[in-house]
Motif scaffolding. Structure first.
Motif, short mmCIF file in Angstrom:
data_model
loop_
_atom_site.label_atom_id
_atom_site.label_comp_id
_atom_site.label_asym_id
_atom_site.label_seq_id
_atom_site.Cartn_x
_atom_site.Cartn_y
_atom_site.Cartn_z
N LEU A 201 -10.99 2.49 -5.48
CA LEU A 201 -9.66 2.07 -6.50
C LEU A 201 -8.51 1.35 -6.53
O LEU A 201 -8.57 1.26 -5.59
N ARG A 202 -8.43 0.67 -7.23
CA ARG A 202 -7.40 -1.07 -7.87
C ARG A 202 -6.28 0.68 -6.95
O ARG A 202 -5.92 1.35 -7.88
N PRO A 203 -5.09 -0.72 -5.87
CA PRO A 203 -4.24 0.16 -5.43
C PRO A 203 -3.05 1.19 -5.76
O PRO A 203 -3.11 2.04 -6.26
N GLN A 204 -2.94 0.37 -7.44
CA GLN A 204 -1.91 1.32 -8.60
C GLN A 204 -2.28 2.46 -8.62
O GLN A 204 -1.77 3.19 -9.23
N LEU A 205 -3.65 2.54 -9.43
CA LEU A 205 -4.24 3.80 -9.72
C LEU A 205 -4.51 4.76 -7.59
O LEU A 205 -4.21 5.62 -8.02
N LEU A 283 6.15 1.18 6.47
CA LEU A 283 5.29 1.01 6.20
C LEU A 283 5.30 -0.22 4.48
O LEU A 283 4.47 -0.41 4.33
N ASP A 284 6.01 -0.64 4.20
CA ASP A 284 6.64 -1.04 3.11
C ASP A 284 6.17 -0.60 2.12
O ASP A 284 5.05 -1.04 1.00
N VAL A 285 6.13 0.45 1.61
CA VAL A 285 5.60 1.31 0.86
C VAL A 285 5.96 1.28 -0.31
O VAL A 285 7.19 1.17 -0.77
N ASP A 286 5.34 0.78 -1.58
CA ASP A 286 6.25 0.80 -2.74
C ASP A 286 6.87 1.31 -3.85
O ASP A 286 5.74 2.45 -3.76
N LEU A 327 -0.71 2.08 1.80
CA LEU A 327 -0.62 0.83 2.35
C LEU A 327 -0.70 -0.37 1.91
O LEU A 327 -0.76 -1.96 2.16
N ARG A 328 -2.16 -0.09 0.97
CA ARG A 328 -2.59 -1.46 0.74
C ARG A 328 -2.03 -2.44 -0.31
O ARG A 328 -1.72 -1.93 -1.27
N SER A 334 -9.04 -2.50 3.20
CA SER A 334 -9.82 -1.46 2.69
C SER A 334 -8.38 -0.21 3.70
O SER A 334 -7.63 -1.04 4.15
N ILE A 335 -9.03 1.22 3.49
CA ILE A 335 -7.86 1.97 3.17
C ILE A 335 -7.25 2.32 5.03
O ILE A 335 -8.38 2.48 5.72
N ASP A 336 -6.28 2.30 5.26
CA ASP A 336 -5.65 2.61 6.81
C ASP A 336 -6.88 4.16 7.56
O ASP A 336 -6.29 5.00 6.63
N SER A 337 -7.22 3.85 8.68
CA SER A 337 -7.77 5.21 9.03
C SER A 337 -6.22 6.30 9.43
O SER A 337 -6.85 7.54 9.61
N GLY A 338 -5.44 5.75 8.67
CA GLY A 338 -3.69 6.97 9.62
C GLY A 338 -3.35 6.56 11.21
O GLY A 338 -2.32 7.36 10.56
N ASN A 339 -4.12 5.60 11.51
CA ASN A 339 -3.10 5.33 13.10
C ASN A 339 -2.39 4.48 12.82
O ASN A 339 -1.02 4.77 13.68
N LYS A 340 -1.66 3.27 11.49
CA LYS A 340 -0.72 2.56 11.18
C LYS A 340 0.57 4.17 11.09
O LYS A 340 1.39 4.10 11.55
N VAL A 341 0.12 4.69 10.13
CA VAL A 341 1.52 5.29 9.47
C VAL A 341 1.87 6.49 10.62
O VAL A 341 2.89 6.95 10.49
#
Length: 353
Positions: A201-205, A283-286, A327-328, A334-341
């Motif tokens: 899906l688009r990051p906005q959605l 994490l620079d989450v918008d 994060l995208r 691709s979506i982070d598997s969770g390691n970064k979070v």
């Protein structure tokens, strides 16, 4: 000749407590049921991993709800936010409101659904000639106070996904045609699923889904055999299976109901709220949706555990589900598997490996 009452026949649903593995998906669904304001869950994973089975199972597990009889919106008899205008008018006119108990609505949204099918339609001719608002309810009306499931949500038209997310967030659906407007309650848990190979899906959605659960095909041969055997056994004699799991199902049902009642009393202290926001910032989450959802999910998890105080442990259990899809920045990523979070969470909360 006595006719069979077809309403008494129902297709047996695989018990939720019998589902092996897929803990992320099961947890996300349970937390959204405890607090629908978390904002739904997007489930991404391989084909044939039991996504639909699990979603139907959670709907079947939940206790029945009381609705106003013959009302197309499953209106609540006293909560204004879950009530259609017709019911409000009937209450104001002091009419007697009849109610009935129904199973939690579980609505499937077909891939080729049109906007009219989803939102409902207004019969303009009838409205103009007879002077009444002739509204034909759509799937959003049926889903009120229930679960709306969209399989292959990543293949759905973006405009329709927008409508679904707007209704899920506001709890209302508005239909406007030729200057005539109708608004009805549409408060539901939105569950989307899809296969990442068919496109994201688009990051906005994506950001507007409360949680994002990942599921993978079970690799362990012994576990695979167990899953296949259990499914085959269930298909052969579903009633025996339902009996065997009846007490576990009731136990989980009671636990979810208790969590729903406890939720308003759950506290999340200020220091932990600051640290959650620090993780989102790192994490620079918008936007602030990530902070809000993480706070809500942590409280729901504490309530699920029967506690009124959120702990760091509660946050660690849900933070990846709430943030990994935010994060995208680039649709091609691709979506982070969770390691970064997880890494940032441990650094901010000063947790050692």
């Amino acid at each position: 000749m006595v006719k069979n009452d077809l309403t008494k026949f129902s297709t047996p649903v695989f018990p939720f407590t019998a589902i092996v593995g897929q803990e992320e998906m099961k947890l996300a669904l349970q937390l959204n049921v405890i607090d629908p304001k978390i904002g739904g869950v997007m489930i991404m994973g391989d084909r044939g991993t039991g996504k639909s089975t699990t979603i139907r199972a959670i709907a079947d597990l939940l206790p029945e709800i009381e609705v106003v009889k013959d009302d197309p919106f499953n209106s609540h008899k006293s909560d204004l936010d879950l009530m259609s205008n017709e019911v409000k008018i009937a209450i104001q006119s002091e009419e007697v409101i009849e109610t009935e108990k129904i199973k939690i609505p579980m609505v499937d949204l077909p891939l080729g659904a049109t906007e009219d099918r989803v939102c409902g339609t207004i019969d303009i001719e009838k409205a103009l000639t007879e002077g009444v608002k002739a509204f034909e309810p759509g799937l959003l009306a049926k889903a009120n106070r229930g679960i709306l499931y969209v399989d292959e949500v990543n293949l759905l038209d973006d405009h329709l996904v927008d409508i679904l997310l707007d209704s899920a967030a506001s709890g209302w659906n508005t239909v406007e045609r030729e200057g005539i407007s109708i608004r009805h309650p549409a408060r539901f848990v939105l569950v989307g699923s899809g296969n990442p190979e068919e496109g994201e899906l688009r990051p906005q959605l994506l950001d507007r889904f409360g949680m994002h659960a990942e599921i993978r095909t079970v690799k362990d041969p012994t576990l695979r055999v167990k899953v296949v055997e259990e499914r085959t056994s269930f298909d052969r004699s579903p009633n025996v299976w339902l009996e065997n799991y009846a007490s576990q199902q009731q136990e989980l049902r009671d636990r979810i109901v208790a969590a729903q009642e406890l939720l308003p009393n759950v506290e999340l202290n200020y220091d932990l709220r600051v640290k959650i926001s620090e993780v989102c910032s790192e994490l620079d989450v918008d936007g602030l949706r990530g902070d809000i959802v993480t706070n809500r999910a942590a409280k729901a998890y504490a309530a699920y555990d029967g506690r009124t105080e959120v702990t760091v442990e509660d946050i660690s259990k849900i933070i990846t589900l709430c943030l990994r899809h935010r994060l995208r920045k680039d649709p091609l990523e691709s979506i982070d598997s969770g390691n970064k979070v997880e890494k940032v969470f441990k650094a901010v909360f000063e947790i050692e490996d």
